[in-house]
Scaffold this motif. Structure first.
Motif, mmCIF file in Angstrom:
data_model
loop_
_atom_site.group_PDB
_atom_site.id
_atom_site.type_symbol
_atom_site.label_atom_id
_atom_site.label_comp_id
_atom_site.label_asym_id
_atom_site.label_seq_id
_atom_site.Cartn_x
_atom_site.Cartn_y
_atom_site.Cartn_z
ATOM 1 N N ARG A 247 0.774 -1.155 -0.071
ATOM 2 C CA ARG A 247 -0.091 -0.179 -0.101
ATOM 3 C C ARG A 247 0.887 1.199 -0.168
ATOM 4 O O ARG A 247 0.244 2.448 0.043
ATOM 5 C CB ARG A 247 -0.994 -0.192 1.198
ATOM 6 N N CYS A 248 2.200 1.137 -0.120
ATOM 7 C CA CYS A 248 3.175 2.225 -0.182
ATOM 8 C C CYS A 248 2.673 2.834 -1.641
ATOM 9 O O CYS A 248 3.395 4.114 -2.126
ATOM 10 C CB CYS A 248 4.523 1.982 -0.122
ATOM 11 N N LEU A 249 2.316 2.056 -2.556
ATOM 12 C CA LEU A 249 1.830 2.469 -3.894
ATOM 13 C C LEU A 249 0.741 3.180 -4.014
ATOM 14 O O LEU A 249 0.592 3.613 -5.088
ATOM 15 C CB LEU A 249 2.189 1.407 -4.960
ATOM 16 N N LEU A 250 -0.279 2.999 -3.088
ATOM 17 C CA LEU A 250 -1.653 3.509 -2.983
ATOM 18 C C LEU A 250 -1.537 4.979 -2.449
ATOM 19 O O LEU A 250 -2.126 5.941 -3.058
ATOM 20 C CB LEU A 250 -2.331 2.437 -2.221
ATOM 21 N N LYS A 251 -0.850 5.107 -1.262
ATOM 22 C CA LYS A 251 -0.902 6.252 -0.672
ATOM 23 C C LYS A 251 0.033 7.411 -1.358
ATOM 24 O O LYS A 251 1.202 6.829 -1.902
ATOM 25 C CB LYS A 251 -0.747 6.157 0.779
ATOM 26 N N ARG A 252 -0.105 8.543 -1.031
ATOM 27 C CA ARG A 252 1.066 9.697 -1.611
ATOM 28 C C ARG A 252 2.362 9.373 -0.780
ATOM 29 O O ARG A 252 2.414 9.414 0.214
ATOM 30 C CB ARG A 252 0.488 11.181 -1.382
ATOM 31 N N ASN A 253 3.202 8.991 -1.731
ATOM 32 C CA ASN A 253 4.666 8.739 -1.001
ATOM 33 C C ASN A 253 5.714 10.052 -0.829
ATOM 34 O O ASN A 253 5.877 10.618 -2.038
ATOM 35 C CB ASN A 253 5.195 7.577 -2.061
ATOM 36 N N ASP A 254 6.022 10.188 0.310
ATOM 37 C CA ASP A 254 6.873 11.061 0.465
ATOM 38 C C ASP A 254 8.296 10.872 0.274
ATOM 39 O O ASP A 254 9.228 11.947 0.639
ATOM 40 C CB ASP A 254 6.545 11.812 2.041
ATOM 41 N N CYS A 255 8.776 9.836 -0.012
ATOM 42 C CA CYS A 255 10.210 9.629 -0.560
ATOM 43 C C CYS A 255 10.526 10.394 -1.728
ATOM 44 O O CYS A 255 9.964 10.717 -2.639
ATOM 45 C CB CYS A 255 10.368 8.138 -0.534
ATOM 46 N N ASP A 256 11.988 10.319 -2.098
ATOM 47 C CA ASP A 256 12.520 11.058 -3.418
ATOM 48 C C ASP A 256 12.241 10.081 -4.196
ATOM 49 O O ASP A 256 11.812 8.995 -4.436
ATOM 50 C CB ASP A 256 13.976 10.681 -3.100
ATOM 51 N N VAL A 257 11.875 10.798 -5.682
ATOM 52 C CA VAL A 257 11.494 10.036 -6.778
ATOM 53 C C VAL A 257 12.266 8.692 -7.109
ATOM 54 O O VAL A 257 11.859 7.819 -7.403
ATOM 55 C CB VAL A 257 11.293 10.956 -8.027
ATOM 56 N N GLU A 258 13.638 8.874 -7.070
ATOM 57 C CA GLU A 258 14.253 7.746 -7.551
ATOM 58 C C GLU A 258 14.055 6.484 -6.250
ATOM 59 O O GLU A 258 14.192 5.331 -6.675
ATOM 60 C CB GLU A 258 15.893 7.956 -7.468
ATOM 61 N N LEU A 259 13.795 6.902 -5.328
ATOM 62 C CA LEU A 259 13.647 5.870 -4.174
ATOM 63 C C LEU A 259 12.111 5.098 -4.361
ATOM 64 O O LEU A 259 11.884 4.116 -4.169
ATOM 65 C CB LEU A 259 13.581 6.343 -2.714
ATOM 66 N N VAL A 260 11.403 6.059 -4.848
ATOM 67 C CA VAL A 260 9.807 5.611 -5.235
ATOM 68 C C VAL A 260 9.951 4.689 -6.375
ATOM 69 O O VAL A 260 9.484 3.646 -6.280
ATOM 70 C CB VAL A 260 9.112 6.811 -5.603
ATOM 71 N N LYS A 261 10.669 4.933 -7.268
ATOM 72 C CA LYS A 261 10.813 4.110 -8.413
ATOM 73 C C LYS A 261 11.507 2.808 -8.040
ATOM 74 O O LYS A 261 11.236 1.783 -8.387
ATOM 75 C CB LYS A 261 11.915 4.660 -9.498
ATOM 76 N N SER A 262 12.441 2.777 -7.130
ATOM 77 C CA SER A 262 13.115 1.581 -6.681
ATOM 78 C C SER A 262 12.048 0.648 -5.871
ATOM 79 O O SER A 262 11.907 -0.462 -6.125
ATOM 80 C CB SER A 262 14.215 1.876 -5.725
ATOM 81 N N MET A 263 11.250 1.487 -5.068
ATOM 82 C CA MET A 263 10.199 0.736 -4.361
ATOM 83 C C MET A 263 9.117 0.333 -5.189
ATOM 84 O O MET A 263 8.601 -0.936 -4.973
ATOM 85 C CB MET A 263 9.293 1.800 -3.494
ATOM 86 N N VAL A 264 8.637 0.730 -6.367
ATOM 87 C CA VAL A 264 7.929 0.374 -7.321
ATOM 88 C C VAL A 264 8.231 -1.219 -7.852
ATOM 89 O O VAL A 264 7.572 -2.158 -7.896
ATOM 90 C CB VAL A 264 7.470 1.454 -8.393
ATOM 91 N N LEU A 265 9.736 -1.135 -8.181
ATOM 92 C CA LEU A 265 10.015 -2.238 -8.838
ATOM 93 C C LEU A 265 10.329 -3.734 -7.872
ATOM 94 O O LEU A 265 9.901 -4.645 -8.142
ATOM 95 C CB LEU A 265 11.410 -1.850 -9.613
ATOM 96 N N THR A 266 10.460 -2.924 -6.574
ATOM 97 C CA THR A 266 10.648 -4.058 -5.531
ATOM 98 C C THR A 266 9.270 -4.359 -5.167
ATOM 99 O O THR A 266 9.002 -5.862 -5.253
ATOM 100 C CB THR A 266 11.355 -3.602 -4.268
ATOM 101 N N CYS A 267 8.348 -3.843 -5.043
ATOM 102 C CA CYS A 267 7.163 -4.383 -4.954
ATOM 103 C C CYS A 267 6.470 -5.418 -5.896
ATOM 104 O O CYS A 267 5.688 -6.241 -5.771
ATOM 105 C CB CYS A 267 5.774 -3.128 -4.639
ATOM 106 N N CYS A 268 6.733 -4.780 -7.306
ATOM 107 C CA CYS A 268 6.350 -5.831 -8.546
ATOM 108 C C CYS A 268 7.283 -7.142 -8.492
ATOM 109 O O CYS A 268 6.340 -8.358 -8.435
ATOM 110 C CB CYS A 268 6.912 -5.045 -9.639
ATOM 111 N N ALA A 269 8.317 -7.165 -7.842
ATOM 112 C CA ALA A 269 8.955 -8.420 -7.573
ATOM 113 C C ALA A 269 8.364 -9.142 -6.542
ATOM 114 O O ALA A 269 8.285 -10.465 -6.604
ATOM 115 C CB ALA A 269 10.496 -8.071 -7.388
ATOM 116 N N LEU A 270 7.944 -8.534 -5.535
ATOM 117 C CA LEU A 270 7.384 -9.282 -4.239
ATOM 118 C C LEU A 270 5.964 -9.739 -4.717
ATOM 119 O O LEU A 270 5.747 -10.688 -4.118
ATOM 120 C CB LEU A 270 7.212 -8.252 -3.126
ATOM 121 N N HIS A 271 5.302 -8.872 -5.590
ATOM 122 C CA HIS A 271 4.102 -9.448 -5.892
ATOM 123 C C HIS A 271 4.038 -10.733 -6.808
ATOM 124 O O HIS A 271 3.447 -11.892 -6.447
ATOM 125 C CB HIS A 271 3.566 -8.231 -6.933
ATOM 126 N N ASN A 272 5.108 -10.756 -7.636
ATOM 127 C CA ASN A 272 5.313 -12.021 -8.278
ATOM 128 C C ASN A 272 5.665 -13.345 -7.390
ATOM 129 O O ASN A 272 5.184 -14.284 -7.449
ATOM 130 C CB ASN A 272 6.485 -12.072 -9.532
#
Length: 329
Positions: A247-272
């Protein structure tokens, strides 16, 4: 996430995350570091709240999340989000044909907006058509809703077709290296593997989209669109489950854009990882991305003329008319 999957993640990331005790202080254990990062990704809680929960400082939480995502990008993402080989493509196509009746289809593509706070630089570029700041996640999923290609980080103001043209997926398709040379004759047309996209995408040999609803669609075109949308819902459901779990991808993320991008890719891997391990999923966590599948497809911004061949769509339309029956009740 079950204990088995948690231990798997710990062991996978151990080379990058494990720390040794020093003379003056004890380090945070590997399991605790992973748990802190997973909790942050799964809840989107503030660093202060996560720190109180685990008994560590805000700085430690921040460091754990950053290092976990960096390690996941290096060790977990390449393993969990792999470009299919020829055998895997055949398996994916067979699964979709057996379930939905579309021959030679290997998945569906779509984009999803990830909320962020306005960046300090070029913040207007990240202001999307929905009225808030975001980065875009473009993903291709198979029939089981697992990601096999992801591309994240572009500003939210970009159109889906523009994001596609800037992605490695488009580059591979342009070079003719996207799919193996495995062709199939459907009616009067010969086609390679293809994926499904909504009306925002350009029509290509390898990317099909529904007929634009001008109010004058034939019965055959309506049948094609109906079958098309019922199959493409798999990518909407995948986004819903992704954001429901992480749900970090659902709420407004206050992290740096580059970290958000890294979090997105990580969450996609964790989803799989969770999907392949058969982890239970509470349907109450479903998010609006899945509901969007029930809405009519968006009208295309680009014109269909000159975009690509249309004989494959026409051949599929004839194939569906011959092999399947539909009700318009």
């Amino acid at each position: 996430m079950s204990e088995q999957s948690f231990i798997y993640v710990c062991n996978k990331l151990r080379p990058a995350l494990e720390r040794q005790h020093s003379t003056f202080r004890q380090c945070v254990s590997l399991k605790k570091r992973v748990a802190i990062a997973l909790w942050k990704l799964a809840t989107g809680s503030e660093y202060r709240s996560v720190g109180h929960l685990f008994g560590v400082s805000i700085t430690t939480v921040c460091r754990c999340v950053q290092e976990f995502c960096a390690a996941a990008e290096t060790l977990l993402v390449p393993e969990q989000i792999r470009f299919p080989d020829e055998e895997k493509f055949r398996e994916m196509a067979l699964y979709i044909e057996n379930r939905w009746g579309l021959p030679h289809c290997v998945g569906a593509i779509d984009g999803s907006h990830i909320p962020i706070i306005a960046p300090q630089h070029y913040h207007t570029d990240y202001f999307n058509r929905k009225g808030w700041h975001s980065i875009i996640l473009q993903a291709v999923v198979d029939g089981r809703g697992q990601f096999w290609n992801v591309f994240a980080g572009l500003p939210g103001s970009l159109h889906d077709a523009r994001v596609l043209r800037l992605s490695t997926l488009w580059e591979l398709a342009t070079r003719g290296n996207l799919f193996p040379a495995h062709f199939r004759t459907i009616g009067t047309a010969t086609t390679c593997y293809y994926v499904l996209g909504d009306s925002a995408y350009p029509l290509q040999d390898w990317l099909l989209k529904p007929f634009s609803d001008t109010g004058r669609l034939t019965a055959e075109q309506q049948i094609y669109n109906q079958k098309f949308c019922s199959t493409r819902v798999v990518v909407e459901n995948a986004f819903g489950r992704l954001k429901g779990r992480w749900r970090c991808l659902l709420k407004r993320n206050d992290c740096d854009v580059e970290l958000v991008k890294s979090m997105v890719l990580t969450c996609c891997a964790l989803h799989n990882l969770c999907e392949s391990h058969g982890e239970t999923y509470e349907t109450v966590l479903d998010e609006p991305d899945a509901e969007a599948a029930a809405q009519p497809p968006r009208m295309a911004v680009t014109q269909e003329v000159g975009e690509g061949r249309d004989d494959v769509r026409n051949a599929l339309m004839e194939h569906l008319m011959i092999n399947h029956s539909f009700s318009f009740d």
